[in-house]
Design an enzyme around this catalytic site. Structure first.
Site, short mmCIF file in Angstrom:
data_model
loop_
_atom_site.label_atom_id
_atom_site.label_comp_id
_atom_site.label_asym_id
_atom_site.label_seq_id
_atom_site.Cartn_x
_atom_site.Cartn_y
_atom_site.Cartn_z
CD GLU A 1 5.38 -7.29 -37.02
OE1 GLU A 1 6.01 -6.24 -37.25
OE2 GLU A 1 4.36 -7.64 -37.67
CG PHE A 2 7.00 -7.56 -29.29
CD1 PHE A 2 6.24 -7.99 -28.22
CD2 PHE A 2 7.58 -6.30 -29.23
CE1 PHE A 2 6.07 -7.18 -27.10
CE2 PHE A 2 7.41 -5.48 -28.11
CZ PHE A 2 6.66 -5.94 -27.04
CB ILE A 3 3.77 -4.20 -32.86
CG1 ILE A 3 3.67 -5.00 -34.17
CG2 ILE A 3 3.70 -2.71 -33.15
CD1 ILE A 3 2.36 -4.77 -34.92
CG ASP B 1 -13.85 -8.03 -30.55
OD1 ASP B 1 -14.72 -7.23 -30.13
OD2 ASP B 1 -13.23 -8.80 -29.78
#
Length: 340
Positions: A139-141, A244
């Site tokens: 998904e592109f946020i 991380d």
């Protein structure tokens, strides 16, 4: 032939309906059928050479890729934004490493996503590149202008830790990576054993092999044998950790809600999540909000540097001797305090 061009050619190819040509219809239909079959073969061949495009134009429900642009990706991977008529997709590629690294990332992202607590990009597809290497589509946020509210980040991170516990102990379903260093996630019943062997011990042995650093190995192993008193009174549960969490892996979406990404997930003591706090910028608002959901355990301050140590050792192994003194200082301070 480009897949989009082939699709256009395919849609424009239709049999004649002229009455004068009625006697030629069977032949023309046969030729048209052959052309369509040829066009489909061309499309599939083109898609087969590019598995990223193939997924986007099939399972991704797009019919057109409008543009591809690089958006960085750090020192390990490359990253691109694919703009399509079905919306944008975020794609990371690595030309040297197989899909195992991205498979571990995808499993971690999905595990965090399923907690419905803090926003993470939903992974869609992991695969191999035909020229070598691997990719992940997710998904592109659209990020906002800042990292968002620290107190909201602290609360939502704590909600994730509280929501996701493991009944298998400490570890994860697969091994993954911390940076590009392998991270061993073998299921273990005891947290101190897990952290000693698969976190500190692994990094110490790696430093010994990589740099011939017998001094840090010897002192680090002495510390491992004597860390039990640091956990007196603490209630430890296997919580899902990002693993991380530094400033480069924290952002916010266009609504200002926090987003975390690029994980090295495993189930561990929740305090280990703060191991990268030396370059995460967590402030008082963050910790106050966090501890309202996940109460601070006795001895938290005594253990804080123990969790920093894992990441300092990893940076030593990844980036060289500039991080050795920080790691060795933590080890020697603990050896003094514990009289070991």
């Amino acid at each position: 032939m480009d897949a989009n061009v082939a699709l256009a050619l395919l849609s424009s190819c239709s049999p004649s309906t002229s009455a004068a040509a009625s006697s030629l219809l069977p032949r023309r239909r046969c030729l048209a059928s052959r052309r369509r079959a040829s066009s489909r073969a061309t499309i599939m061949a083109a898609l087969g050479d590019d598995p990223i495009r193939e997924w986007i134009l099939t399972e991704g429900k797009a019919t057109q890729i409008k543009g591809i642009r690089s958006i960085g990706g750090g020192c390990i991977n490359s990253a691109q934004r694919y703009d399509t008529d079905a919306g944008p997709f975020f794609v990371k590629t690595n030309s040297r490493i197989g899909p195992e690294m991205f498979e571990g990332e995808a499993l971690g992202l999905k595990a965090m996503y399923d907690t419905k607590s803090i926003r993470v990009p939903l992974p869609y597809k992991v695969g191999s590149l035909p020229t070598g290497g691997s990719f992940i589509i997710m998904e592109f946020i659209e990020f906002g202008p800042s990292r968002g509210d620290q107190s909201v980040l602290g609360r939502k991170l704590a909600e994730m830790h509280k929501a996701a516990k493991s009944d298998k102990g400490y570890g994860f379903h697969v091994g993954n990576t911390i940076g590009s260093t392998p991270q061993i996630n073998t299921w273990t019943d005891d947290w101190i054993e897990f952290y000693s062997k698969h976190r500190l011990g692994y990094q110490l042995e790696l430093a010994s092999r990589r740099y011939g650093d017998s001094a840090i190995l010897e002192k680090g192993q002495r510390l491992i044998k004597n860390i039990h008193p640091l956990f007196n009174g603490a209630v430890i549960e296997p919580c899902l950790l990002h693993g991380d969490l530094w400033s480069g892996n924290i952002s916010s979406d266009s609504n200002g809600d926090p987003v975390i990404l690029d994980p090295a997930c495993y189930y561990g003591h929740n305090e280990a999540e703060f191991g990268m706090s030396w370059c995460a910028g967590f402030g008082g608002d963050f910790y106050n909000a966090y501890f309202q959901v996940m109460p601070k355990q006795p001895g938290f301050e005594k253990r804080r540097d123990l969790y920093l140590l894992y990441h300092y050792l990893n940076h030593y192994n990844l980036f060289g001797s500039g991080y050795r003194s920080s790691a060795m200082s933590i080890i020697e301070d603990y050896l003094y305090v514990l009289a070991a």
